[in-house]
Design an enzyme around this catalytic site. Sequence first.
Site, PDB file in Angstrom:
ATOM      1  N   SER A 109       0.846  -1.190   0.000  1.00 54.57           N
ATOM      2  CA  SER A 109       0.000   0.000   0.000  1.00 54.57           C
ATOM      3  C   SER A 109       0.890   1.252   0.000  1.00 54.57           C
ATOM      4  O   SER A 109       1.722   1.408  -0.896  1.00 54.57           O
ATOM      5  CB  SER A 109      -0.956  -0.050   1.196  1.00 54.57           C
ATOM      6  OG  SER A 109      -1.985   0.890   1.062  1.00 54.57           O
ATOM      7  N   ASP A 264      -8.963  -5.272  -5.486  1.00 56.47           N
ATOM      8  CA  ASP A 264      -8.441  -4.249  -4.572  1.00 56.47           C
ATOM      9  C   ASP A 264      -9.203  -2.957  -4.829  1.00 56.47           C
ATOM     10  O   ASP A 264      -9.015  -2.308  -5.860  1.00 56.47           O
ATOM     11  CB  ASP A 264      -6.941  -4.058  -4.824  1.00 56.47           C
ATOM     12  CG  ASP A 264      -6.284  -3.122  -3.817  1.00 56.47           C
ATOM     13  OD1 ASP A 264      -6.988  -2.290  -3.220  1.00 56.47           O
ATOM     14  OD2 ASP A 264      -5.056  -3.219  -3.655  1.00 56.47           O
ATOM     15  N   HIS A 292      -7.243  -5.809  -1.036  1.00 54.41           N
ATOM     16  CA  HIS A 292      -6.124  -4.944  -0.666  1.00 54.41           C
ATOM     17  C   HIS A 292      -5.274  -5.532   0.460  1.00 54.41           C
ATOM     18  O   HIS A 292      -4.058  -5.418   0.444  1.00 54.41           O
ATOM     19  CB  HIS A 292      -6.632  -3.560  -0.250  1.00 54.41           C
ATOM     20  CG  HIS A 292      -5.521  -2.556  -0.051  1.00 54.41           C
ATOM     21  ND1 HIS A 292      -4.708  -2.138  -1.088  1.00 54.41           N
ATOM     22  CD2 HIS A 292      -5.081  -1.916   1.050  1.00 54.41           C
ATOM     23  CE1 HIS A 292      -3.819  -1.273  -0.624  1.00 54.41           C
ATOM     24  NE2 HIS A 292      -4.016  -1.129   0.677  1.00 54.41           N
TER      25      HIS A 292
END
Length: 312
Positions: A109, A264, A292
Amino acid sequence: MAGYLNTKINQVYHLEVDETHTLYIEECGNPEGQPVLFLHGGPGGSVGEPSRCFFNPEKYRIILFDQRGTGQSQPFLSLENNTVLDSVADIEKIRQYLQIEQWYVFGGSYGTTLALAYAIHYPKQVQHLILRGIFLGRQSDVDWLFQEGAGYFYPEEFERFKNYIPEAEQDDLVTAYYQRMLDSDESVRDEACYEWSQWETAIVKLVQNPKDLRQTVTNGDRSIGLLESHYFAHKMFWEEDNYLLNRVDKLQDIPMDIVHGRYDVDCRLSGAYELQQLCPKAKLHIVALGSHTPYDDAMFTKLVSIMDELAR
């Protein structure tokens, strides 16, 4: 989730990186193994036991740290000198402090944002990038998550996130939340951080577990809310919107494994595809049942298998 559970911490360091910030650093695994640096997400996340589970402790020298203002780094929630490039400098200080010549860099991320920025500035120190859930830090990426995009998939949850802010301010939700997180009233700050974190928690997994939605605000909510809104309200503190992709020439010689979930909702798969297309040594692994979070089975299995393959 399996992986390498119960990996013990060998040593903890508290590294003073400037007059304000002291970083909390963990070292695990084999001191003679291949060095790998784990970069948590956020901005505002932190490291913990699950962060160590991707790496075979017999093969890897595993380095983890809490970024400025987060987790066990001090001072907690400090916004002073807290930017992407400050963290890039911190990573290099950690490498030098631990006397590591080169290492793998593993980020997820916002950790991919930071990993890419570090590799751009210090390409010779990076042997391999392992990146999960690409976030390129552009305004369009921020808008997708917090203004218009992800809410199409989770309309009920986004309605709550949006309607916490008065209608007159809803054209810039990030700034509106950020202003409340800086309020002099602690209850206002905590409520804003709680609503921000609840929105993100609601969309991170392929199938949401209602138990993940907390009833009260935590320090993790406070750091995620404040640090994310701080970075995003300030346009990542970069002088140009497409900072990373404009500098991919620095990444041309670095092998790269990019892992991105097909579903995601936080970070768009298109960003991972754009990055892979511009980096000749990059492989893109699209996880068909991935979201995610790296801790759902499909994503976790893929990440562990890549690290096991690299260890061989």
